[in-house]
Design a protein around this motif. Structure first.
Motif, short mmCIF file in Angstrom:
data_model
loop_
_atom_site.label_atom_id
_atom_site.label_comp_id
_atom_site.label_asym_id
_atom_site.label_seq_id
_atom_site.Cartn_x
_atom_site.Cartn_y
_atom_site.Cartn_z
N CYS A 269 74.92 43.88 -71.29
CA CYS A 269 76.07 44.62 -70.30
C CYS A 269 74.42 45.59 -69.34
CB CYS A 269 76.65 45.25 -70.64
SG CYS A 269 76.67 46.53 -71.79
N PRO A 270 73.89 44.31 -68.15
CA PRO A 270 72.92 44.73 -67.67
C PRO A 270 73.34 46.05 -66.72
CG PRO A 270 73.06 42.60 -67.17
CD PRO A 270 74.07 43.53 -68.09
N GLN A 271 71.99 46.97 -67.19
CA GLN A 271 72.35 48.76 -66.38
C GLN A 271 70.69 48.49 -65.44
OE1 GLN A 271 72.53 49.75 -69.88
NE2 GLN A 271 74.24 51.41 -69.39
N SER A 272 70.74 49.45 -64.86
CA SER A 272 70.06 49.38 -63.60
C SER A 272 68.81 50.81 -65.15
CB SER A 272 70.21 50.92 -62.59
OG SER A 272 71.61 49.95 -62.22
N PRO A 273 67.69 51.18 -64.08
CA PRO A 273 66.17 51.93 -64.49
C PRO A 273 67.25 53.25 -64.75
CG PRO A 273 65.46 50.39 -63.76
CD PRO A 273 66.86 50.38 -63.66
N LEU A 274 66.66 53.98 -65.69
CA LEU A 274 67.21 55.73 -65.25
C LEU A 274 66.82 56.19 -64.12
CD1 LEU A 274 66.80 56.63 -68.68
CD2 LEU A 274 68.87 56.10 -68.29
N ASP B 46 72.55 58.54 -74.72
CA ASP B 46 72.26 57.69 -75.23
C ASP B 46 72.90 56.18 -75.04
OD1 ASP B 46 71.53 59.83 -75.19
OD2 ASP B 46 71.39 60.23 -77.45
N SER B 47 73.53 55.82 -74.78
CA SER B 47 74.18 54.45 -74.59
C SER B 47 73.44 53.58 -73.67
CB SER B 47 76.14 54.29 -74.69
OG SER B 47 76.43 54.66 -73.04
N ILE B 48 72.92 53.18 -73.79
CA ILE B 48 71.78 52.21 -73.08
C ILE B 48 72.04 50.87 -74.19
CG2 ILE B 48 69.74 51.37 -72.03
CD1 ILE B 48 69.78 54.14 -70.96
N LEU B 49 72.31 50.28 -74.00
CA LEU B 49 71.88 49.34 -75.28
C LEU B 49 71.34 48.01 -74.95
CD1 LEU B 49 75.64 47.72 -76.24
CD2 LEU B 49 74.73 50.03 -76.87
N MET B 50 70.67 47.44 -75.90
CA MET B 50 68.93 46.27 -76.08
C MET B 50 69.70 45.37 -77.26
SD MET B 50 67.27 45.48 -73.96
CE MET B 50 65.70 47.18 -72.52
N THR B 51 69.45 44.43 -77.33
CA THR B 51 69.26 43.84 -78.53
C THR B 51 67.85 43.42 -78.68
OG1 THR B 51 71.56 42.85 -78.46
CG2 THR B 51 70.48 41.36 -79.86
N PHE B 52 67.42 43.93 -79.39
CA PHE B 52 65.94 42.96 -80.26
C PHE B 52 66.11 41.98 -80.47
CE2 PHE B 52 65.46 46.76 -78.52
CZ PHE B 52 64.13 47.70 -77.99
N ALA B 53 64.89 40.99 -80.54
CA ALA B 53 65.03 40.14 -81.60
C ALA B 53 63.11 39.72 -81.94
CB ALA B 53 65.50 38.75 -80.73
N ARG B 54 63.26 39.21 -83.31
CA ARG B 54 61.26 39.06 -82.95
C ARG B 54 61.46 37.70 -82.71
NH1 ARG B 54 58.42 41.47 -87.44
NH2 ARG B 54 60.40 42.56 -88.26
N GLN B 55 60.17 37.37 -82.15
CA GLN B 55 59.60 36.25 -81.44
C GLN B 55 59.95 35.34 -82.84
OE1 GLN B 55 55.69 36.37 -79.65
NE2 GLN B 55 56.64 38.24 -78.09
N THR B 56 60.57 33.92 -82.64
CA THR B 56 60.21 33.12 -83.04
C THR B 56 59.04 32.20 -82.68
OG1 THR B 56 61.94 31.88 -81.31
CG2 THR B 56 62.42 32.35 -83.37
N ILE C 279 59.84 55.31 -71.93
CA ILE C 279 59.52 54.05 -73.36
C ILE C 279 60.35 53.05 -73.05
CG2 ILE C 279 59.19 52.94 -75.04
CD1 ILE C 279 57.36 55.44 -75.60
N CYS C 280 61.83 54.00 -72.06
CA CYS C 280 62.83 53.30 -71.95
C CYS C 280 62.69 53.06 -70.47
CB CYS C 280 64.20 54.51 -71.78
SG CYS C 280 65.82 54.32 -72.10
N ASN C 281 62.70 53.18 -69.57
CA ASN C 281 62.39 52.22 -68.21
C ASN C 281 61.50 51.46 -67.80
OD1 ASN C 281 64.23 53.54 -66.74
ND2 ASN C 281 63.67 56.01 -66.48
N MET C 282 60.40 51.41 -69.32
CA MET C 282 59.63 50.36 -68.64
C MET C 282 60.66 49.51 -70.53
SD MET C 282 57.29 50.60 -72.05
CE MET C 282 57.45 49.67 -73.46
N MET C 283 61.43 49.75 -70.92
CA MET C 283 61.53 48.08 -71.49
C MET C 283 62.76 47.31 -70.65
SD MET C 283 61.40 47.85 -74.94
CE MET C 283 60.20 48.73 -76.17
N LEU C 284 63.10 48.12 -69.64
CA LEU C 284 64.71 48.19 -68.79
C LEU C 284 63.74 47.03 -68.03
CD1 LEU C 284 66.69 51.26 -68.36
CD2 LEU C 284 67.36 49.48 -69.66
N GLU C 285 62.56 47.99 -67.31
CA GLU C 285 61.69 46.41 -66.41
C GLU C 285 61.20 45.34 -66.92
OE1 GLU C 285 61.02 46.70 -63.50
OE2 GLU C 285 61.79 49.61 -63.21
N LEU C 286 61.08 45.57 -68.56
CA LEU C 286 60.48 44.63 -68.81
C LEU C 286 61.14 43.11 -69.28
CD1 LEU C 286 58.00 45.37 -71.70
CD2 LEU C 286 57.09 44.39 -69.96
#
Ligand code: HEM
Length: 494
Positions: free
Chosen positions: A469-474, A484-494, A312-319
């Protein structure tokens, strides 16, 4: 020359829809030593055979450890071919990277090759764990555990998986940055934990269980694995604490409504799948003892947590880097919501055709289990080379080769390659084996796909994400080493 039967080629189901290929019932794909009278037929269909007396070892280099040679697996395949020898973790090893040979060796299990996880994993899982079992004991465990992973059972988990996924996504969107991989490990651990102990665990108990599980997994590859090694000792202590918490939950008695309360008169909970297995197996006589079920519980947590979190982590990075894929997935969800309403149900999961193509591509490109290990119990012939009894065999599940019928047929991340020109899913090539095959085909493959699809669906319906800070897929090797330091910022769609 005796041969090893290749009777069944596993093809993980692409969908939960009735009529799609289901993995064969466990009894159907037992491998066994063939009798001489049947061997001629097998010669034509098998790849791995018992070695002739004259030995011919595969090409390769046994003089130094694979890690020290600084040469990648792909370079070795180019130099030596798809079957080569090397040193790995102090052991003479043959690596097999040809899908036909790999499939044959996956089904050639009992009596010919055995699982070998090393002393750490074996002791931490326990002797009753399915990954440690062979032959009849393994068959029996699969027969019993399969009941928790049928299509029907998997469908019944969808509401709880959705509730949990919705709650995680909502929490993430309320924070500035989310430590994605760590959070996903919590998510997937909570799901496996809930199969065993129930969805109603208090947050404090969940936290303690997660902590103990993390300590346990950090001991898997501790060397030497004994009390002199503090990592191994801490892992064994964490295992004992986990079992102390799981045991009263599994052995709790059901009341008239099918609810359960533990022997200490503690909290009343809905009966969980593993509790039901315990009660049913007592009644039916095909008993897995409490001790065995406890070992199986640790095994299930181990098999499901990192593999699915990593996917799922790689899936998010691809999305995050492919808005056009997000758009297509979102369009599919809109149509499914119009047809089936807002709930995520089995029909929605089945209707995710592009979602299935996307899931397959995630598993193909980022295969979380790139290889499995076996140990031959006899001298084996693999593609004309001898693999001596007692050596290690590394079977590569992650295959670079694409099916010839796939379009595009070039490398890269392209969910479209899994669809034909009418937008229908194409047949999965034999080289696609993210869930392994043969008698040890992943028991939780359907649940894993459900988890991936539920998160995908909920995400594209209501959220956006961006990496600060963009990272490559694992890469596959990061599974055990990534912090576990793959940071992602999530927001609700407006
Ligand atoms: C994307 C996620 C997953 C992947 C890629 C994956 C992959 C695999 C693979 C390759 C094997 C075969 C190992 C071998 O041949 O030695 C396996 C075995 C297994 N998996 Fe999974 N798995 C995933 C998720 C899960 C989940 C969610 C569960 C259960 C909740 C699960 C339970 C098991 C069990 C119990 C086995 C051992 C089967 C046996 O030894 O008979 N897995 N998995």
């Amino acid at each position: 020359m005796r041969t090893v039967q290749w009777s069944w080629q596993p093809e993980p189901c692409s969908s939960l829809a009735p009529g799609h290929n289901q993995p064969a019932a466990p009894g159907r794909h037992r491998s066994r030593r063939p009798s001489a009278s049947r061997s001629r037929r097998w010669v034509t269909s098998c790849a791995a055979t018992v070695a002739p007396k004259s030995r011919k070892l595969p090409p390769g280099n046994l003089s130094s450890e694979i890690d020290l040679q600084g040469v990648s697996h792909q370079e070795r395949v180019r130099e030596f071919g798809a079957v080569y020898k090397t040193r790995m973790h102090g052991q003479d090893t043959v690596v097999v990277d040809d899908p036909v040979q790999v499939q044959a060796l996956l089904v050639a299990n009992y009596g010919v090759i055995e699982n070998d996880w090393g002393p750490g994993v074996s002791q931490l899982l326990g002797q009753g764990a399915i990954a440690n079992q062979e032959g009849d004991a393994h068959r029996r465990s699969r027969r019993v555990l399969t009941k928790v992973f049928t299509k029907e059972a998997t469908l019944s988990y969808i509401p709880d998986v959705s509730r949990l996924a919705a709650s995680f996504l909502s929490t993430w969107s309320g924070h500035e940055d989310t430590e994605l991989l760590g959070e996903l490990k919590n998510f997937t651990f909570d799901i496996s934990c809930s199969l065993i102990m129930g969805f109603d665990l208090q947050e404090q108990e969940r936290r303690q269980l997660r902590r103990d599980f993390t300590t346990l997994t950090s001991g898997f590859f501790a060397h030497p694995f004994d009390q002199s090694n503090p990592i191994a000792a801490a892992a064994m202590a964490a295992r004992s604490r986990l079992l102390e918490r799981i045991e009263p939950r599994i052995s709790s008695e059901p009341d008239d409504q099918g609810n359960a309360s533990d022997h200490a008169g503690g909290s009343v909970t809905q009966h969980t799948p593993i509790q039901r297995l315990y009660t049913a197996s007592q009644a039916e006589g095909e008993a897995l003892s409490l001790g065995e079920l406890l070992d199986q519980s640790i095994n299930l947590m181990m098999a499901s947590t990192e593999t699915t979190a990593y996917s799922i982590c790689n899936m998010m990075l691809e999305l995050e880097r492919a808005p056009e894929i997000v758009q297509r997935l979102a369009k599919e969800q809109e149509a499914l919501m119009q047809q089936h309403g807002p709930e995520i149900t089995g029909q929605v999961i089945d209707g995710m055709v592009y979602g299935e193509a996307f899931t397959r591509e995630v598993l193909r490109v980022h295969s979380p289990v790139p290889s499995v290990f076996r140990r031959p119990l006899i001298d084996l012939d693999v593609a004309g080379f001898t693999v001596p009894k007692g050596w290690m065999l590394q079977l590569m599940l992650k295959q670079q080769k694409l099916g010839e019928h796939m379009s595009p047929n070039q490398p890269g991340f392209h969910p479209e390659r899994w669809l034909d020109e009418r937008g229908h899913l194409i047949e999965q090539p034999p080289s696609f084996m993210p869930f392994g095959g043969g008698p040890r085909l992943c028991l939780g493959w359907m649940l894993a796909k459900v988890e991936i699809k539920v998160v995908t669906a909920l995400f594209v319906r209501g959220y956006t994400c961006q990496q600060p800070c963009p990272q490559s897929p694992l890469s596959p090797n990061d599974l055990t080493t990534a912090d576990d330091s793959i940071l992602m910022t999530f927001a609700r769609q407006t």
